[in-house]
Design a protein around this motif. Structure first.
Motif, PDB file in Angstrom:
ATOM      1  N   UNK A 149      -5.977   2.930  14.822  1.00 39.31           N
ATOM      2  CA  UNK A 149      -5.066   2.792  13.686  1.00 39.31           C
ATOM      3  C   UNK A 149      -5.809   3.106  12.400  1.00 39.31           C
ATOM      4  N   UNK A 150      -5.121   3.805  11.514  1.00 39.82           N
ATOM      5  CA  UNK A 150      -5.653   4.101  10.191  1.00 39.82           C
ATOM      6  C   UNK A 150      -4.622   3.698   9.141  1.00 39.82           C
ATOM      7  N   UNK A 181      -8.963   6.101   3.265  1.00 40.59           N
ATOM      8  CA  UNK A 181      -8.612   5.778   4.643  1.00 40.59           C
ATOM      9  C   UNK A 181      -9.366   4.532   5.084  1.00 40.59           C
ATOM     10  N   UNK A 182      -8.636   3.569   5.606  1.00 38.62           N
ATOM     11  CA  UNK A 182      -9.233   2.363   6.188  1.00 38.62           C
ATOM     12  C   UNK A 182      -9.124   2.435   7.708  1.00 38.62           C
ATOM     13  N   UNK A 183     -10.067   1.785   8.404  1.00 36.10           N
ATOM     14  CA  UNK A 183     -10.116   1.824   9.863  1.00 36.10           C
ATOM     15  C   UNK A 183      -9.929   0.403  10.428  1.00 36.10           C
ATOM     16  N   UNK A 184      -8.700  -0.131  10.442  1.00 37.96           N
ATOM     17  CA  UNK A 184      -8.502  -1.521  10.878  1.00 37.96           C
ATOM     18  C   UNK A 184      -8.624  -1.730  12.377  1.00 37.96           C
ATOM     19  N   UNK A 185      -8.451  -0.663  13.190  1.00 41.05           N
ATOM     20  CA  UNK A 185      -8.523  -0.867  14.635  1.00 41.05           C
ATOM     21  C   UNK A 185      -9.135   0.347  15.314  1.00 41.05           C
ATOM     22  N   UNK A 231      -1.666  12.091   6.630  1.00 41.81           N
ATOM     23  CA  UNK A 231      -1.967  12.333   8.039  1.00 41.81           C
ATOM     24  C   UNK A 231      -3.212  13.202   8.182  1.00 41.81           C
ATOM     25  N   UNK A 232      -3.326  14.245   7.366  1.00 40.24           N
ATOM     26  CA  UNK A 232      -4.513  15.104   7.427  1.00 40.24           C
ATOM     27  C   UNK A 232      -5.778  14.326   7.120  1.00 40.24           C
ATOM     28  N   UNK A 233      -5.715  13.448   6.117  1.00 34.18           N
ATOM     29  CA  UNK A 233      -6.880  12.639   5.766  1.00 34.18           C
ATOM     30  C   UNK A 233      -7.259  11.713   6.913  1.00 34.18           C
ATOM     31  N   UNK A 234      -6.278  11.052   7.510  1.00 30.98           N
ATOM     32  CA  UNK A 234      -6.560  10.132   8.613  1.00 30.98           C
ATOM     33  C   UNK A 234      -7.168  10.878   9.790  1.00 30.98           C
ATOM     34  N   UNK A 248      -5.304   3.979 -11.478  1.00 31.33           N
ATOM     35  CA  UNK A 248      -5.329   2.628 -10.906  1.00 31.33           C
ATOM     36  C   UNK A 248      -4.093   2.349 -10.062  1.00 31.33           C
ATOM     37  N   UNK A 249      -3.162   3.287 -10.009  1.00 38.80           N
ATOM     38  CA  UNK A 249      -1.888   3.053  -9.327  1.00 38.80           C
ATOM     39  C   UNK A 249      -1.915   3.559  -7.891  1.00 38.80           C
ATOM     40  N   UNK A 250      -1.451   2.713  -6.966  1.00 37.32           N
ATOM     41  CA  UNK A 250      -1.225   3.134  -5.589  1.00 37.32           C
ATOM     42  C   UNK A 250       0.214   3.640  -5.519  1.00 37.32           C
ATOM     43  N   UNK A 251       0.371   4.933  -5.222  1.00 36.25           N
ATOM     44  CA  UNK A 251       1.707   5.537  -5.251  1.00 36.25           C
ATOM     45  C   UNK A 251       2.326   5.640  -3.865  1.00 36.25           C
ATOM     46  N   UNK A 252       1.493   5.474  -2.820  1.00 34.16           N
ATOM     47  CA  UNK A 252       1.985   5.696  -1.461  1.00 34.16           C
ATOM     48  C   UNK A 252       1.020   5.030  -0.488  1.00 34.16           C
ATOM     49  N   UNK A 253       1.556   4.474   0.589  1.00 36.95           N
ATOM     50  CA  UNK A 253       0.717   3.871   1.621  1.00 36.95           C
ATOM     51  C   UNK A 253       1.290   4.234   2.988  1.00 36.95           C
ATOM     52  N   UNK A 254       0.395   4.490   3.954  1.00 38.09           N
ATOM     53  CA  UNK A 254       0.833   4.883   5.295  1.00 38.09           C
ATOM     54  C   UNK A 254      -0.020   4.198   6.347  1.00 38.09           C
TER      55      UNK A 254
END
Length: 305
Positions: free
Chosen positions: A95-96, A84-88, A50-53, A104-110
């Motif tokens: 939306x983020x 952080x991606x900016x899809x909208x 959340x802080x990053x977004x 190389x591992x994704x451990x969490x996605x929000x």
């Protein structure tokens, strides 16, 4: 304004990592809660995502939703990278999507959602909220060590969370009461929480990130407490417990983590090795701060799941 940071602030802080790409951040401080702890507590991931977004969103927008999944254990001795991606990008809503990776591992996605503070409220909109439970004992009258005592009654002392004292924790938890029943869905636990010292900032993103952190502490505990026979004394029959998904809806963007909040937690379902828990937070005046749900994996001895 406080001159020094409260204990919760380093836990939710991230810093830019521009050398790794645009909108990329990493934890500003170590991710371990006490010596020898390697797995990362999920509250770090929920709050830091959340802080990053929030870094990528204009000040005129405030977060209202965090929907996330824990994909793999994260190592507390290694940095976590938040991309952080900016899809909208809308006029009233943004939306983020945040991917937390180690190597190389994704451990969490929000998926995090934001609303413009200029969006009309109170005009042609529905206004209501679940009432705050009336607790007959104020938090100041509850022993600060009561959370440790409650945990001791539920968990074996070898559990990692039992290694923390009240002074070690970034948040002050004061349990008020538990309603027990033969039906686990009728179980309720209520209490209070706040940062024991004032935050060094009034910025809403820091306070909401701290609430996000709080929303994950002890969260699937109600599923254990509501099933004492199956779980066993000190949770001795539990061989594994891990969060799978974690969702938070923020109802009051101006809520302050350094003021007492009332919380209520329950468990609504359990099957196939998974449980569902729900919670609500209110301020002392009765306004809802957030509601949240989590699905967790709980394996018992002899389970074939």
């Amino acid at each position: 304004m406080a001159s020094t940071a409260a204990r919760i602030e380093p836990h939710v802080a991230v810093i830019p990592a521009p050398e790794l790409g645009r909108d990329t951040y990493t934890n500003a401080n170590p991710l371990t809660l006490h010596g020898g702890s390697r797995p990362v507590f999920g509250g770090f991931l929920v709050s830091q995502a959340l802080s990053a977004a929030c870094f990528t969103v204009p000040d005129t927008f405030q977060p209202y939703s965090s929907q996330s999944s824990f994909l793999a254990p994260a190592n507390g001795n290694e940095k976590i990278i938040y991309r952080v991606q900016r899809p909208w990008e809308g006029r009233n809503f943004l939306t983020r999507v945040v991917h937390a990776t180690q190597g190389v591992d994704c451990v969490y996605v929000a998926v995090l959602s934001f609303q413009s503070v200029a969006s009309p409220t109170g005009i042609n909109s529905l206004e209501y909220g679940t009432p705050k439970p009336e607790l007959d004992q104020p938090p100041e009258d509850i022993d600060p060590d009561s959370m440790q005592a409650l945990q001791s009654s539920l968990l074996d002392r070898s559990a990692s969370v039992m290694q923390q004292s009240a002074e070690d924790r970034p948040l002050d938890w004061r349990p008020h009461s538990m309603e027990m029943s033969e039906d686990p869905t009728q179980f309720r636990v209520r209490g209070y929480v706040r940062s024991p010292t004032a935050l060094s900032t009034s910025d809403c993103s820091t306070h909401l990130a701290a609430f996000a952190y709080a929303s994950d502490e002890f969260f699937f505990g109600p599923a254990l407490a509501a099933n004492p026979v199956a779980v066993g004394r000190g949770a001795r029959n539990v061989t594994m417990g891990a969060s799978l998904t974690h969702n938070v809806s923020f109802h009051d963007p101006n809520a302050k983590i350094d003021q007492w909040a009332v919380l209520e937690r329950e468990t609504t379902w359990g099957s196939a090795g998974r449980v569902m828990v729900q919670q609500k937070f209110w301020n002392m005046e009765g306004k809802m701060i957030l509601s949240s749900s989590q699905e967790a994996l709980i394996r018992l001895k002899g389970a074939r799941i």
